[in-house]
Design a protein around this motif. Structure first.
Motif, PDB file in Angstrom:
ATOM      1  N   THR A  95       0.817  -1.219   0.000  1.00  0.00           N
ATOM      2  CA  THR A  95       0.000   0.000   0.000  1.00  0.00           C
ATOM      3  C   THR A  95       0.845   1.262   0.000  1.00  0.00           C
ATOM      4  O   THR A  95       0.340   2.333  -0.329  1.00  0.00           O
ATOM      5  CB  THR A  95      -0.915   0.013   1.231  1.00  0.00           C
ATOM      6  OG1 THR A  95      -0.106  -0.044   2.414  1.00  0.00           O
ATOM      7  CG2 THR A  95      -1.881  -1.157   1.209  1.00  0.00           C
ATOM      8  N   THR A  96       2.113   1.163   0.407  1.00  0.00           N
ATOM      9  CA  THR A  96       2.968   2.354   0.487  1.00  0.00           C
ATOM     10  C   THR A  96       4.379   1.988   0.048  1.00  0.00           C
ATOM     11  O   THR A  96       4.777   0.816   0.068  1.00  0.00           O
ATOM     12  CB  THR A  96       3.038   2.905   1.929  1.00  0.00           C
ATOM     13  OG1 THR A  96       3.832   2.010   2.721  1.00  0.00           O
ATOM     14  CG2 THR A  96       1.668   3.054   2.537  1.00  0.00           C
ATOM     15  N   PRO A  97       5.184   3.004  -0.318  1.00  0.00           N
ATOM     16  CA  PRO A  97       6.588   2.741  -0.670  1.00  0.00           C
ATOM     17  C   PRO A  97       7.455   2.414   0.536  1.00  0.00           C
ATOM     18  O   PRO A  97       8.648   2.167   0.372  1.00  0.00           O
ATOM     19  CB  PRO A  97       7.022   4.062  -1.328  1.00  0.00           C
ATOM     20  CG  PRO A  97       6.119   5.107  -0.754  1.00  0.00           C
ATOM     21  CD  PRO A  97       4.801   4.417  -0.552  1.00  0.00           C
ATOM     22  N   CYS A  98       6.874   2.426   1.724  1.00  0.00           N
ATOM     23  CA  CYS A  98       7.664   2.041   2.902  1.00  0.00           C
ATOM     24  C   CYS A  98       8.110   0.583   2.843  1.00  0.00           C
ATOM     25  O   CYS A  98       9.063   0.185   3.504  1.00  0.00           O
ATOM     26  CB  CYS A  98       6.862   2.288   4.179  1.00  0.00           C
ATOM     27  SG  CYS A  98       6.687   4.031   4.587  1.00  0.00           S
ATOM     28  N   PHE A  99       7.376  -0.250   2.095  1.00  0.00           N
ATOM     29  CA  PHE A  99       7.817  -1.618   1.833  1.00  0.00           C
ATOM     30  C   PHE A  99       8.724  -1.598   0.604  1.00  0.00           C
ATOM     31  O   PHE A  99       8.334  -1.081  -0.455  1.00  0.00           O
ATOM     32  CB  PHE A  99       6.621  -2.531   1.543  1.00  0.00           C
ATOM     33  CG  PHE A  99       5.806  -2.898   2.749  1.00  0.00           C
ATOM     34  CD1 PHE A  99       6.255  -3.862   3.638  1.00  0.00           C
ATOM     35  CD2 PHE A  99       4.583  -2.296   2.988  1.00  0.00           C
ATOM     36  CE1 PHE A  99       5.498  -4.218   4.748  1.00  0.00           C
ATOM     37  CE2 PHE A  99       3.815  -2.642   4.090  1.00  0.00           C
ATOM     38  CZ  PHE A  99       4.277  -3.599   4.975  1.00  0.00           C
ATOM     39  N   ARG A 100       9.886  -2.195   0.707  1.00  0.00           N
ATOM     40  CA  ARG A 100      10.739  -2.294  -0.487  1.00  0.00           C
ATOM     41  C   ARG A 100      11.651  -3.511  -0.351  1.00  0.00           C
ATOM     42  O   ARG A 100      12.068  -3.881   0.753  1.00  0.00           O
ATOM     43  CB  ARG A 100      11.563  -1.030  -0.670  1.00  0.00           C
ATOM     44  CG  ARG A 100      12.566  -0.733   0.435  1.00  0.00           C
ATOM     45  CD  ARG A 100      13.369   0.529   0.118  1.00  0.00           C
ATOM     46  NE  ARG A 100      14.348   0.836   1.140  1.00  0.00           N
ATOM     47  CZ  ARG A 100      15.568   0.281   1.216  1.00  0.00           C
ATOM     48  NH1 ARG A 100      15.936  -0.639   0.314  1.00  0.00           N
ATOM     49  NH2 ARG A 100      16.400   0.631   2.175  1.00  0.00           N
ATOM     50  N   PRO A 101      11.971  -4.154  -1.484  1.00  0.00           N
ATOM     51  CA  PRO A 101      12.913  -5.276  -1.450  1.00  0.00           C
ATOM     52  C   PRO A 101      14.294  -4.784  -1.011  1.00  0.00           C
ATOM     53  O   PRO A 101      14.688  -3.649  -1.289  1.00  0.00           O
ATOM     54  CB  PRO A 101      12.932  -5.770  -2.894  1.00  0.00           C
ATOM     55  CG  PRO A 101      11.725  -5.175  -3.533  1.00  0.00           C
ATOM     56  CD  PRO A 101      11.451  -3.891  -2.825  1.00  0.00           C
ATOM     57  N   ASP A 102      15.006  -5.645  -0.309  1.00  0.00           N
ATOM     58  CA  ASP A 102      16.339  -5.292   0.178  1.00  0.00           C
ATOM     59  C   ASP A 102      17.286  -6.445  -0.116  1.00  0.00           C
ATOM     60  O   ASP A 102      17.300  -7.451   0.596  1.00  0.00           O
ATOM     61  CB  ASP A 102      16.284  -4.993   1.675  1.00  0.00           C
ATOM     62  CG  ASP A 102      17.597  -4.441   2.214  1.00  0.00           C
ATOM     63  OD1 ASP A 102      18.579  -4.414   1.447  1.00  0.00           O
ATOM     64  OD2 ASP A 102      17.634  -4.049   3.395  1.00  0.00           O
ATOM     65  N   SER A 103      18.060  -6.301  -1.170  1.00  0.00           N
ATOM     66  CA  SER A 103      19.005  -7.363  -1.535  1.00  0.00           C
ATOM     67  C   SER A 103      20.300  -7.259  -0.751  1.00  0.00           C
ATOM     68  O   SER A 103      21.099  -8.202  -0.744  1.00  0.00           O
ATOM     69  CB  SER A 103      19.301  -7.304  -3.041  1.00  0.00           C
ATOM     70  OG  SER A 103      19.829  -6.023  -3.380  1.00  0.00           O
ATOM     71  N   SER A 104      20.539  -6.130  -0.073  1.00  0.00           N
ATOM     72  CA  SER A 104      21.774  -5.978   0.696  1.00  0.00           C
ATOM     73  C   SER A 104      21.672  -6.628   2.071  1.00  0.00           C
ATOM     74  O   SER A 104      22.682  -7.042   2.647  1.00  0.00           O
ATOM     75  CB  SER A 104      22.122  -4.489   0.848  1.00  0.00           C
ATOM     76  OG  SER A 104      21.092  -3.805   1.561  1.00  0.00           O
ATOM     77  N   THR A 105      20.448  -6.681   2.626  1.00  0.00           N
ATOM     78  CA  THR A 105      20.238  -7.368   3.911  1.00  0.00           C
ATOM     79  C   THR A 105      19.663  -8.741   3.607  1.00  0.00           C
ATOM     80  O   THR A 105      18.549  -8.861   3.113  1.00  0.00           O
ATOM     81  CB  THR A 105      19.276  -6.586   4.817  1.00  0.00           C
ATOM     82  OG1 THR A 105      19.794  -5.277   5.030  1.00  0.00           O
ATOM     83  CG2 THR A 105      19.096  -7.289   6.156  1.00  0.00           C
ATOM     84  N   ARG A 106      20.428  -9.768   3.893  1.00  0.00           N
ATOM     85  CA  ARG A 106      20.055 -11.124   3.509  1.00  0.00           C
ATOM     86  C   ARG A 106      19.554 -11.925   4.708  1.00  0.00           C
ATOM     87  O   ARG A 106      19.986 -11.713   5.854  1.00  0.00           O
ATOM     88  CB  ARG A 106      21.248 -11.849   2.888  1.00  0.00           C
ATOM     89  CG  ARG A 106      21.709 -11.236   1.569  1.00  0.00           C
ATOM     90  CD  ARG A 106      20.864 -11.749   0.427  1.00  0.00           C
ATOM     91  NE  ARG A 106      21.147 -11.060  -0.830  1.00  0.00           N
ATOM     92  CZ  ARG A 106      20.741 -11.510  -2.019  1.00  0.00           C
ATOM     93  NH1 ARG A 106      20.061 -12.651  -2.096  1.00  0.00           N
ATOM     94  NH2 ARG A 106      21.005 -10.827  -3.112  1.00  0.00           N
ATOM     95  N   ALA A 107      18.639 -12.859   4.417  1.00  0.00           N
ATOM     96  CA  ALA A 107      18.157 -13.797   5.430  1.00  0.00           C
ATOM     97  C   ALA A 107      19.263 -14.800   5.749  1.00  0.00           C
ATOM     98  O   ALA A 107      20.261 -14.897   5.018  1.00  0.00           O
ATOM     99  CB  ALA A 107      16.918 -14.516   4.910  1.00  0.00           C
ATOM    100  N   PRO A 108      19.134 -15.555   6.828  1.00  0.00           N
ATOM    101  CA  PRO A 108      20.170 -16.539   7.178  1.00  0.00           C
ATOM    102  C   PRO A 108      20.478 -17.527   6.063  1.00  0.00           C
ATOM    103  O   PRO A 108      21.608 -18.026   5.976  1.00  0.00           O
ATOM    104  CB  PRO A 108      19.574 -17.239   8.405  1.00  0.00           C
ATOM    105  CG  PRO A 108      18.708 -16.193   9.037  1.00  0.00           C
ATOM    106  CD  PRO A 108      18.122 -15.441   7.886  1.00  0.00           C
ATOM    107  N   ASN A 109      19.506 -17.820   5.210  1.00  0.00           N
ATOM    108  CA  ASN A 109      19.765 -18.754   4.105  1.00  0.00           C
ATOM    109  C   ASN A 109      20.228 -18.050   2.840  1.00  0.00           C
ATOM    110  O   ASN A 109      20.290 -18.656   1.777  1.00  0.00           O
ATOM    111  CB  ASN A 109      18.520 -19.585   3.811  1.00  0.00           C
ATOM    112  CG  ASN A 109      17.350 -18.733   3.313  1.00  0.00           C
ATOM    113  OD1 ASN A 109      17.410 -17.493   3.336  1.00  0.00           O
ATOM    114  ND2 ASN A 109      16.287 -19.395   2.879  1.00  0.00           N
ATOM    115  N   GLY A 110      20.544 -16.763   2.935  1.00  0.00           N
ATOM    116  CA  GLY A 110      21.057 -16.029   1.798  1.00  0.00           C
ATOM    117  C   GLY A 110      20.014 -15.405   0.904  1.00  0.00           C
ATOM    118  O   GLY A 110      20.350 -14.702  -0.060  1.00  0.00           O
ATOM    119  N   LYS A 111      18.744 -15.611   1.191  1.00  0.00           N
ATOM    120  CA  LYS A 111      17.672 -15.047   0.375  1.00  0.00           C
ATOM    121  C   LYS A 111      17.529 -13.548   0.653  1.00  0.00           C
ATOM    122  O   LYS A 111      17.850 -13.072   1.739  1.00  0.00           O
ATOM    123  CB  LYS A 111      16.351 -15.752   0.680  1.00  0.00           C
ATOM    124  CG  LYS A 111      16.315 -17.219   0.274  1.00  0.00           C
ATOM    125  CD  LYS A 111      16.213 -17.374  -1.230  1.00  0.00           C
ATOM    126  CE  LYS A 111      16.024 -18.835  -1.627  1.00  0.00           C
ATOM    127  NZ  LYS A 111      15.889 -18.977  -3.100  1.00  0.00           N
TER     128      LYS A 111
END
Length: 707
Positions: A95-111
């Motif tokens: 609903t807002t641009p406050c959500f955005r993908p972040d490829s620099s911060t990775r999950a523990p499995n690298g996703k």
């Protein structure tokens, strides 16, 4: 009881628990009794039990029931579209641009991850990201990973987060942390006739950042065999004065690979001390059926009853954990201070069955009965016979005894609250645990139950208040500890999602549901009370007690207190749908005790007195088995429950389940001389001795007395 509109996103989303805690003050998990107590004696001085049973102490007997939680549920693949955010926001509608993908911060499995950054900069309202997957009816598990290192809310640190799916399916709480944490919820029910989206949300008043990763929704696949003991319906007891046939509801979830004709279902009883066995087999079983095992000829003793599904070669394909059945050569009243009989009626006090009329309260504690007298005196103007009081949780045993001493002067019995008796709960009563010398959580529960076992006014425990289904396992375990120490009484739960009852039915003795429909100035769906009661009764196959908790409070500034007519309608529609008891929330905080005007306070309670006195007047009728009085259903919208009193007078409890006026045409099986609507003592004309007609307002309930 918690407020129905939790947080600001009622119905679904990830919220901030720092906010939700402010709205959950009426929950039993909120241990407000930990401060500001008023006491007249030193609470550390433990008094002797309230009642002296040294000369007539009942012998301890082993309680039965399910011995371990049902097993076998499996999970299907993740149904979310791009749940791991590998394709950015594809599959998600933010609903807002406050959500955005972040490829620099990775999950523990690298996703990659989804970042929510400074929600308060995107406007004041809740920020929502909705997945394209829409869940059809079924049962689901949900979860993912979250990192919340720097979120703040209303200038205070955020202490956790919470996710809702579909209709308020919650995960467990996750503490704010710079480390990745997993969070999950299970048994999320999407009801038939509905389709539900998966949503993430953050309160618009929050600043800072959080990251989500590897979100999932997986369908729960039930085990090959599900078995639910219908009878014995109370703690596995087979008493001499009750039926001796064990009955079990059996559901086979065969799938396409198993043919019924190749299968055999076996219900087997094994005596614990000798190993002697008896069984009943069903060849080519139906997918849903009732299995029975006759115990009439078996000697008294403890038995394990196992349900097995056998293949064509006699090999065991699947087996659920056993139920323990305890056959006793005496009547229940000879051994137990409180119990449930084979018709789901509660016995307590004088040993006779009672229709439960309960109320919630929130008084502080004291070692003097006189300190409780004013509140209990007011409460007892209504024929209340059961009490839940959240704030007595932390009280020493001496204060509980003083409280029950005062309750007993008015014929009221008590269910202490133990929903926070878990060491990871913020309200865990550490002081009381230490005072009782408890070395562990289980030891504390056992010592607490043992200290109250001989108090005849304590007839069970209030074990959970609107919990998520992920609390089933711990509640089931606590149930085993309580039963071992105190084999009598009623463990009661209150659920605000009636379709969750299916997961709780073997973890408690009594299921409570708390529909609170009065939120709007007009057009409230009061029929929800009947719907929830009916759903709960169906979920336990009518083989466990259901007590409906009726709204007795003003929900918010936009709503109003229930009128006496609404109290009456909600109460009797619950009874019409099979409730064997009713509670009212509440005499305490956020309810009657917050009404400061003494005139209004008295008037509101007078309405409850009027409604409950009619229940009490009809208690001898309500305790009798249902008996058909009518020859046919009065109309499509009118629900009825029919009774005959001890004197032969007939009764029809009826209510209109629609939001429109409804006519009704009643046809009696046998002639009558008079028909009277009990509320207002209004006579109804009888035609030809067997027919009468009436009109119902929306959701109106009536009780007809037919002579």
């Amino acid at each position: 009881m918690r407020w129905r509109k939790q947080g600001i996103f009622w119905g679904g989303g990830v919220g901030l628990f720092g906010l939700l805690m402010l709205l959950a003050g009426c929950s039993s998990d909120t241990n407000a009794a930990s401060t500001n107590h008023w006491r007249r004696e030193n609470p550390a001085q433990e008094e002797s039990p309230l009642f002296d049973f040294t000369q007539r102490k009942r012998p301890k007997i082993l309680a039965g029931g399910l011995e371990a939680p049902e097993t076998g549920t499996t999970l299907r693949d993740n149904l979310l579209v791009n749940g791991d955010f590998s394709d950015g926001l594809q599959g998600w509608n933010a609903t807002t641009p406050c959500f955005r993908p972040d490829s620099s911060t990775r999950a523990p499995n690298g996703k990659p991850t989804l970042k929510i950054e400074n929600p308060d900069s995107c406007g004041p309202f809740t920020k929502i990201a909705v997945n394209e997957f829409v869940a059809p009816p079924g049962v689901y598990s949900i979860g993912g990973e979250i990192k919340t290192p720097v979120l703040t809310e209303s200038k205070n640190p955020v202490v956790g987060s919470q996710m809702d799916l579909f209709t308020a399916c919650e995960t467990e709480l996750v503490n704010g942390s710079g480390d990745w944490q997993k969070f999950a919820g299970k048994h999320c029910v999407v009801a038939p006739g509905t389709n539900s989206p998966f949503r993430l949300a953050i309160d618009g008043n929050t600043s800072g950042s959080a990251w989500f990763a590897n979100m999932y929704v997986r369908r729960e696949i039930p085990p090959l065999v599900q078995t639910f003991i219908l009878y014995p319906n109370y703690r596995g007891y087979l008493f001499a004065d009750q039926p001796q046939a064990v009955r079990a509801a059996v559901t086979l979830n065969r799938g396409p690979d198993l043919r019924s004709e190749d299968l055999t279902f076996q219900l087997e009883a094994t005596r614990a001390d000798t190993g002697a066995k008896t069984d009943h087999t069903y060849k080519s079983p139906a997918d849903d059926f009732t299995a029975t095992l006759d115990f009439a000829a078996l000697p008294a003793g403890v038995y394990q009853v196992r349900a097995k599904l056998l293949g064509p070669n006699g090999d065991v394909l699947f087996e659920q954990p056993p139920y323990r059945v305890v056959k006793v050569d005496s009547k229940a009243g000879d051994l137990l201070k409180a119990w449930i009989d084979d018709r789901n009626l509660a016995h307590f006090g004088d040993g006779a069955p009672h229709f439960v009329i309960g109320i919630y309260d929130t008084s502080n504690y004291s070692n003097s009965p006189d300190a409780y007298a004013p509140a209990v005196e007011e409460i007892s103007q209504a024929p209340i016979n059961m009490m839940v009081n959240y704030y007595i949780t932390n009280a020493p045993i001496s204060a509980v005894n003083a409280y029950t001493d005062e309750l007993q002067r008015h014929g009221i019995f008590f269910l202490p609250t133990v929903s926070n008796f878990y060491e990871d709960n913020n309200g865990y009563p550490k002081g009381l645990a230490a005072r009782l010398g408890a070395s562990s959580q289980d030891d504390f529960v056992a010592r607490y139950a043992d200290a109250l076992e001989q108090n005849r006014a304590v007839v069970g425990y209030y074990v959970q208040d609107e919990p998520a289904p992920d609390k089933v396992a711990r509640t089931f375990h606590q149930y085993q500890v309580i039963k071992t120490t105190d084999p009598a009484g009623f463990n009661l739960i209150a659920l605000n999602r009636p379709r969750d009852v299916q997961f709780w039915k073997d973890a408690v003795d009594v299921v409570g549901v708390d529909p609170y429909p009065l939120w709007l100035p007009v057009d409230n769906y009061i029929g929800e009370v009947g719907d929830w009661t009916r759903t709960a009764v169906a979920a336990v196959h009518g083989s466990r007690p259901v007590w409906t908790i009726i709204q007795f409070f003003q929900a918010d500034a936009m709503s109003s207190w229930p009128t006496e007519q609404q109290l009456y309608d909600m109460t009797w529609m619950a009874i019409a749908e099979g409730a064997s008891g009713v509670f009212y929330w509440s005499h305490g905080i956020r309810a009657l005790s917050w009404v400061r005007d003494p005139v209004m306070h008295a008037a509101l309670y007078r309405e409850l007195i009027n409604v409950t006195r009619e229940i009490k007047d009809l208690e001898p009728v309500l305790l009798r088995p249902d008996k058909q009085v009518l020859a046919s259903k009065p109309s499509q919208d009118i629900v009825t429950r029919e009774k005959t009193g001890p004197d032969g007078v007939r009764y029809v409890i009826a209510y209109n389940q629609s939001n429109a006026p409804a006519p009704a045409r009643f046809v009696l099986q046998s002639p009558a001389q008079s028909v009277t609507v009990r509320r207002g003592r209004l006579p109804i004309e009888i035609k030809n001795g067997t027919r009468f007609e009436d009109q119902f307002a929306p959701y109106e309930a009536k009780v007809y007395e037919i002579r």
